[in-house]
Design an enzyme around this catalytic site. Structure first.
Site, mmCIF file in Angstrom:
data_model
loop_
_atom_site.group_PDB
_atom_site.id
_atom_site.type_symbol
_atom_site.label_atom_id
_atom_site.label_comp_id
_atom_site.label_asym_id
_atom_site.label_seq_id
_atom_site.Cartn_x
_atom_site.Cartn_y
_atom_site.Cartn_z
ATOM 1 N N HIS A 79 4.322 29.047 37.704
ATOM 2 C CA HIS A 79 2.966 29.575 37.846
ATOM 3 C C HIS A 79 2.747 30.706 36.838
ATOM 4 C CE1 HIS A 79 -0.737 30.891 39.836
ATOM 5 N NE2 HIS A 79 -0.280 32.132 39.728
ATOM 6 N N ASP A 92 0.846 -1.186 0.000
ATOM 7 C CA ASP A 92 0.000 0.000 0.000
ATOM 8 C C ASP A 92 0.887 1.243 0.000
ATOM 9 O OD1 ASP A 92 -2.225 1.632 0.131
ATOM 10 O OD2 ASP A 92 -3.109 0.637 1.861
#
Length: 449
Positions: free
Chosen positions: A433, A35
């Protein structure tokens, strides 16, 4: 018959680098591919689906931006979406061909079959070699539903040839493929129905994973039918009709079958080479990828391993080491994977239930995303972080993350697991943070309580 050094069957994510590396070492390598070059990942799986989802998720996020005070009018150009999918897919497949050519691999574009011990025939060529490697992967498993055969139903092999957005899409299967593509089509504007035999979506995952994803898909307009199965299919005048076991009948312009995978072994004629298959047709291998035939190895999901590209690629690295005499094994790694739904599911290692079943003195901690500052900033608070540890050794056994970009975050846990680090390393870490990752030390701190 021609004598070569190496025969490789299949050009997936393990077979291609093996062929290129071995050829670069001066070996005569023949690779058979029936394929498109590149296997499922490049042509029918990872990349085409994520190319589609890039467009689908962009549309969905633009609509959801109203929650943030941003109002957008979304217009989806589906033919342009699919043209991009196929263009990039074709570029990737062509790149595989150039890599093999540059390495000196002889590529035979034909289906291969064994005709004897380490002897393979395909495309009019018969070759034999002391080393044969099978990397043929898997294909969609299509259930024997009355009326289905002969209709233009879709699988992941044909899905990416769509040019027009189906007004209504019926999806058989509530697993990873069905949910990714089903949600993607819904976000692009199709009315999508997902039909799942089990009582919840993604039935192999933890129940609260299913709950989060169920709610998210319904929010995108996906209609979910659980605990039911398709009993009959009809197709007439461009429309599918699916009769369900609960007495309901659904209609749609497209039908996607995503009900599992089967190994690509029927064409191999494995018996002729002395290669044993298991009851489901997967190739039997030991922990060093050896089949029951001397000199024949198999890697990737054709051996029954999880059908993930990174697994096949890591098989390539391990098999190369095995061939050099190094002490690598098929199982010497942490397994992780991601479902690219919105929100994403990221998994690593064991769940709490799996760990306890294996005899660990396991404990789990869970942190809802609504407690993570960055998730609140983004208004992406669906889901949770979960960590599983061994109380005796303090090692991390696994993680389940459901949420925005969970696939990126779970890999931090995989690295800690590969290093054998205790959960206290995570608990003691100072992360930046405000980020999503900042929630991970908060998660680990629950084990100190």
């Amino acid at each position: 018959m021609e004598q070569v050094d190496v025969i490789i069957i299949g050009s997936g994510q393990g077979g291609v680098p093996l062929a290129a590396d071995l050829a670069s070492e001066g070996k005569r390598v023949v690779l058979f591919e029936r394929d498109r070059l590149g296997g499922s990942c490049v042509n029918y799986g990872c990349h085409p689906s994520k190319l589609l989802l890039a467009s689908a998720h962009a549309a969905a996020r633009a609509r959801r931006a109203a929650r943030l005070g941003v109002h957008a009018e979304v217009r989806v150009d589906f033919p342009a979406v699919m043209q991009r999918v196929r263009r990039v897919r074709d570029q990737m497949s062509s790149g595989v061909g150039r890599r093999l050519e540059k390495a000196g691999v002889r590529v035979v574009r034909a289906e291969a079959r064994f005709t004897g011990e380490r002897t393979v025939e395909g495309g009019g060529l018969t070759v034999t070699a002391p080393l044969v490697i099978i990397n043929t992967g898997t294909a969609p498993a299509v259930p024997p539903i009355p009326g289905l055969e002969g209709t233009p139903y879709l699988t992941n092999l044909t899905f990416f040839e769509l040019n027009e957005l189906p007004a209504r899409t019926l999806v058989l299967g509530g697993g990873y493929v069905g949910l990714e593509l089903g949600q993607g089509l819904a976000q692009l504007g199709s009315e999508v129905h997902v039909i799942e035999m089990a009582e919840r979506l993604m039935p192999t995952e933890e129940p609260d994973v299913s709950e989060v994803l169920h709610a998210a898909l319904e929010a995108d307009g996906v209609r979910i039918h659980l605990g039911t199965r398709a009993e009959r299919v009809a197709h007439e005048n461009g429309r599918f009709s699916v009769a369900l076991s609960n007495g309901q009948t659904l209609e749609g312009e497209a039908l996607l079958v995503a009900t599992g995978r089967r190994p690509n072994t029927p064409a191999l004629n494995a018996e002729a080479a002395g290669i044993e298959l298991d009851a489901r047709g997967f190739i039997k291998v030991d922990d060093r990828f050896r089949t029951t035939a001397e000199g024949v190895y198999a890697i990737g999901d054709v051996t029954g391993q999880p059908a993930f590209t990174h697994v096949s690629w890591e098989d390539y690295r391990r098999l190369m080491a095995v061939l050099k005499g190094e002490a690598r094994r098929r199982g010497d790694r942490v397994l992780g994977y991601v479902a690219f739904t919105e929100p994403q599911l990221g998994r690593a290692g064991l769940t709490l239930e799996q760990a306890q079943a294996q005899g660990y003195k396991a404990r789990a901690a869970t942190l809802p995303m609504k407690r993570v500052a960055r998730a609140i900033d983004l208004d992406e608070t669906q889901g949770f972080f979960r960590l599983v540890i061994d109380e005796e050794t303090e090692r991390i056994l696994g993680a389940t993350f459901v949420g925005y970009e969970a696939g990126e975050l779970v890999q931090l846990i995989m690295v800690l697991m590969e290093a054998g680090a205790p959960w206290r390393v995570l608990e003691q870490s100072q992360l930046i943070h405000p980020t999503l990752a900042e929630g991970l030390p908060v998660l680990a701190r629950q084990f100190t309580q």
